[in-house]
Design an enzyme around this catalytic site. Structure first.
Site, mmCIF file in Angstrom:
data_model
loop_
_atom_site.group_PDB
_atom_site.id
_atom_site.type_symbol
_atom_site.label_atom_id
_atom_site.label_comp_id
_atom_site.label_asym_id
_atom_site.label_seq_id
_atom_site.Cartn_x
_atom_site.Cartn_y
_atom_site.Cartn_z
ATOM 1 C CB SER A 41 -0.949 -0.009 1.202
ATOM 2 O OG SER A 41 -0.237 0.046 2.418
ATOM 3 C CG HIS A 44 -0.933 0.269 -4.075
ATOM 4 N ND1 HIS A 44 -1.781 -0.613 -3.444
ATOM 5 C CD2 HIS A 44 -0.233 -0.468 -4.972
ATOM 6 C CE1 HIS A 44 -1.598 -1.820 -3.940
ATOM 7 N NE2 HIS A 44 -0.664 -1.763 -4.868
ATOM 8 C CD GLU A 63 4.038 -3.656 6.729
ATOM 9 O OE1 GLU A 63 5.237 -4.011 6.602
ATOM 10 O OE2 GLU A 63 3.152 -3.979 5.914
ATOM 11 C CB ILE A 177 -0.681 -10.691 2.948
ATOM 12 C CG1 ILE A 177 -0.422 -9.255 3.430
ATOM 13 C CG2 ILE A 177 -1.875 -11.293 3.697
ATOM 14 C CD1 ILE A 177 -0.059 -9.143 4.899
ATOM 15 N NE ARG A 204 7.290 -11.663 -4.561
ATOM 16 C CZ ARG A 204 6.713 -10.645 -3.962
ATOM 17 N NH1 ARG A 204 5.679 -10.860 -3.177
ATOM 18 N NH2 ARG A 204 7.147 -9.423 -4.136
#
Length: 354
Positions: A41, A44, A63, A177, A204
């Protein structure tokens, strides 16, 4: 103090700026920020298409962890020098109906760090004491910068889902996440954990396997439901965790879940779905939304991270000082790092364990 600030809503309105040091209110703590994780985010907001309402100018970052350097007169339970991690609900009306039953994470009046209240990508941050949890001794400070996404995943997998030992679980989207959801599904006892992504996500999948995935898939999304059925008794996944950032993944979730199964949607997807929801009815699927986290989740997560932080440490692929914030953002955007962590007080603090 130095801080990474979003100055406007247009693209590329983020820069390093000098701000006044914050002062504590009666119920607030001032922390010297030691580690601040970069979230998708944040990217973004950098590019001018935020995931939710933003009120610039605002310091980015939700965070983060730090060390207590000042406290208001009514603060109890925290001492100068304590290492702490922060929840994200910077402003909450604790007298609202939702807050009174402990669901302040979904209160419409909630305002979060890094969007409508100054966040943690700064040398210092003002935080309500109710948001804070002690970071256990022995946990490297840099890990404190990724505790918050663990709390998001814990809420999705442990609180909002009903995974039982032996269940077949599919996780859509191997972002931070999604990978943490994979980890927690494995710890919850899932018999098989299938993590699915795009061909560009192949790098990943090594992280996914290290975190407990038994199968990975980066091929045709339309093949995923058949793979889920092959892994099970022919009916599909007991639970699908939709952690992808696109609406279309929900269609895949409906196809991959078994009759009577459940979908937990934790990934944001702003696009119109353009698909029928009839499978929810025909298969009696339970759909669970999931947003943010609350105090009990954080207490459980802090304890879990205190015991198993070494398992998620490899997710941190970039760490660096505040003035190199753009390098950390670009590392995540390019996929060279699953997680980037800024170290506003210097890189020497990153591996401190007390």
């Amino acid at each position: 103090m130095r801080a990474v600030v979003q100055h406007g809503l247009e693209p590329d309105q983020v820069s390093l700026a000098i701000l006044d040091d914050p002062e504590p209110g009666e119920d607030d703590v001032i922390i010297e920020v030691l580690a601040a994780g970069v979230c998708g985010s944040d990217l973004h907001q950098w590019h001018g298409h935020p995931s939710w309402a933003v009120e610039p100018p605002v310091v980015l970052g939700h965070e983060f962890c730090g060390r207590v350097v000042a406290a208001g007169d009514r603060v109890a339970g925290f001492q100068l020098g304590d290492r702490v991690v922060s929840e994200t609900a910077a402003h909450v009306d604790m007298h609202s109906p939702l807050a009174r039953v402990g669901s302040y994470n979904i209160d419409p009046e909630r305002r979060g760090f890094g969007t409508r209240v100054n966040g943690g990508m700064a040398e210092r941050a003002r935080v309500p004491a109710r948001c804070l949890h002690h970071l256990p001794d022995g946990v490297p400070t840099v890990i404190g910068g990724i505790v918050e996404p663990v709390a998001v995943a814990y809420n999705a997998v442990v609180v909002r889902s009903a995974i039982k030992p032996g269940d077949i679980v599919v996780v859509l989207g191997p972002g931070p996440i999604g990978l943490l959801c994979c980890w927690l599904a494995h710890l919850a006892g899932a018999g098989e954990v299938l993590v699915a992504g795009l061909p560009s996500d192949e790098s990943r999948m090594g992280h996914a396997k290290a975190l407990g995935a038994t199968f990975t898939h980066t091929g045709d999304p339309e093949a995923l439901p058949d793979i889920a059925r092959d892994l099970s008794d022919g009916l599909g996944a007991h639970t699908v965790i939709d952690a992808a950032g696109v609406s279309a993944s929900f269609v895949t979730a409906m196809d991959a879940v078994r009759p009577g199964g459940s979908i937990t949607k934790v990934g944001w997807g702003p696009q119109p779905l353009n698909a029928s929801l009839d499978p929810i009815v025909a298969k009696a699927i339970t759909v669970n939304g999931c947003f943010s986290h609350t105090w009990p989740t954080w207490e459980a997560v802090v304890g879990l991270v205190g015991r198993r932080f070494d398992e998620i440490m490899p997710m941190i692929g970039w760490r660096g000082p505040l003035e190199h914030w753009i390098d950390g953002f670009e590392a995540m955007e390019s996929g060279t790092a699953v997680k980037s962590v800024l170290l506003p007080s210097g890189v020497a603090e990153a591996d401190s364990i007390s």
